[in-house]
Design a protein around this motif. Sequence first.
Motif, PDB file in Angstrom:
ATOM      1  N   UNK A 168      32.971  30.369  71.742  1.00  0.00           N
ATOM      2  CA  UNK A 168      32.130  29.988  72.884  1.00  0.00           C
ATOM      3  C   UNK A 168      30.835  29.300  72.456  1.00  0.00           C
ATOM      4  N   UNK A 169      30.597  29.205  71.167  1.00  0.00           N
ATOM      5  CA  UNK A 169      29.318  28.646  70.701  1.00  0.00           C
ATOM      6  C   UNK A 169      29.173  27.179  71.077  1.00  0.00           C
ATOM      7  N   UNK A 170      27.983  26.813  71.522  1.00  0.00           N
ATOM      8  CA  UNK A 170      27.726  25.421  71.896  1.00  0.00           C
ATOM      9  C   UNK A 170      27.397  24.597  70.652  1.00  0.00           C
ATOM     10  N   UNK A 171      27.440  23.282  70.788  1.00  0.00           N
ATOM     11  CA  UNK A 171      27.080  22.407  69.672  1.00  0.00           C
ATOM     12  C   UNK A 171      25.641  22.666  69.231  1.00  0.00           C
ATOM     13  N   UNK A 172      24.785  22.958  70.187  1.00  0.00           N
ATOM     14  CA  UNK A 172      23.370  23.230  69.874  1.00  0.00           C
ATOM     15  C   UNK A 172      23.251  24.483  69.008  1.00  0.00           C
ATOM     16  N   UNK A 173      24.001  25.514  69.385  1.00  0.00           N
ATOM     17  CA  UNK A 173      23.962  26.754  68.591  1.00  0.00           C
ATOM     18  C   UNK A 173      24.476  26.505  67.170  1.00  0.00           C
ATOM     19  N   UNK A 174      25.499  25.692  67.087  1.00  0.00           N
ATOM     20  CA  UNK A 174      26.058  25.382  65.768  1.00  0.00           C
ATOM     21  C   UNK A 174      25.035  24.651  64.907  1.00  0.00           C
ATOM     22  N   UNK A 175      24.360  23.688  65.516  1.00  0.00           N
ATOM     23  CA  UNK A 175      23.356  22.954  64.745  1.00  0.00           C
ATOM     24  C   UNK A 175      22.191  23.862  64.343  1.00  0.00           C
ATOM     25  N   UNK A 176      21.853  24.775  65.228  1.00  0.00           N
ATOM     26  CA  UNK A 176      20.761  25.705  64.937  1.00  0.00           C
ATOM     27  C   UNK A 176      21.057  26.550  63.685  1.00  0.00           C
ATOM     28  N   UNK A 177      22.268  27.092  63.625  1.00  0.00           N
ATOM     29  CA  UNK A 177      22.586  27.924  62.453  1.00  0.00           C
ATOM     30  C   UNK A 177      22.744  27.091  61.184  1.00  0.00           C
ATOM     31  N   UNK A 178      23.296  25.894  61.320  1.00  0.00           N
ATOM     32  CA  UNK A 178      23.449  25.078  60.107  1.00  0.00           C
ATOM     33  C   UNK A 178      22.080  24.627  59.590  1.00  0.00           C
ATOM     34  N   UNK A 179      21.161  24.383  60.494  1.00  0.00           N
ATOM     35  CA  UNK A 179      19.796  24.063  60.048  1.00  0.00           C
ATOM     36  C   UNK A 179      19.172  25.271  59.367  1.00  0.00           C
ATOM     37  N   UNK A 180      19.395  26.434  59.940  1.00  0.00           N
ATOM     38  CA  UNK A 180      18.804  27.656  59.394  1.00  0.00           C
ATOM     39  C   UNK A 180      19.280  27.929  57.964  1.00  0.00           C
ATOM     40  N   UNK A 181      20.526  27.609  57.683  1.00  0.00           N
ATOM     41  CA  UNK A 181      21.025  27.840  56.324  1.00  0.00           C
ATOM     42  C   UNK A 181      20.985  26.555  55.488  1.00  0.00           C
TER      43      UNK A 181
END
Length: 230
Positions: A109-122
């Motif tokens: 259910x994760x949105x593209x925004x959520x995905x980008x947020x976590x990839x930026x975080x790591x």
Amino acid sequence: ALPKINGSVKLEKVIFEYEPGRQALKGIDIEAQAGQSIALVGHTGSGKSTIINLLSRFYDVTEGTVKIDGIDVRDVKLESLRAQIGIVLQDTFIFSGTIRENIRFGRLDATDEEIEEVTRAVKAHDFIMALPGGYDTEVEERGSALSMGQRQLLSFARALLADPRILILDEATASIDTETELKIQEALKVLLQGRTSFIVAHRLSTIRHADKIIVLDHGEIKEQGTHAEL
Ligand code: ATP
Ligand code: MG
């Protein structure tokens, strides 16, 4: 939604036999308070992976108990247990599909925004954007087109997105360059924050940052303490 747990973990007098009569663990006591990180170290065959197997209930104890928030894990539905425990294994699981699909795995259910947020975080966003198709780049099973370090970062992003209270990590042993190593250290710090974690640690930096280091030897705890104490 499933109730959120605190994430304290306790192993009490844990004995485990893969085969009758041969104890892989010979009476293990480990206590992790919620939010603590526990590093498991020891020679090959000392029982590190076995402890991880019991925590994630790939196997059940032969004797003793494993408790999460004071509850015996055998009394918890596997489904709710697995929803609370994130597992990052050494041999990162990448399937053929896009980078985005690979990160979203486990939280569809994760949105593209959520995905980008976590990839930026790591700190995986930059290398993903440098790929020909960005987040839509197709990768092969086993992720052969990606470096070991990049695969690690992807698995961190995936775990961060799933946001489990307890994280189990079998650290990769592969040698990686210093720059990637630093990136992984940073990413690991982000990933571990606010979670209880059990790490089969191979890197000195990881061991140094752990709240507690457990030194295993032939299925027993030989020593435990902080890096400063040992
Ligand atoms: P490594 O550093 O090599 O990963 P480890 O500390 O993770 O080692 P374990 O895999 O936990 O060690 O193994 C502990 C003991 O249990 C060893 O004696 C091993 O041979 C045995 N063992 C592990 N997996 C199995 C299995 N599936 N069936 C039977 N015995 C096993
Ligand atoms: Mg192992």
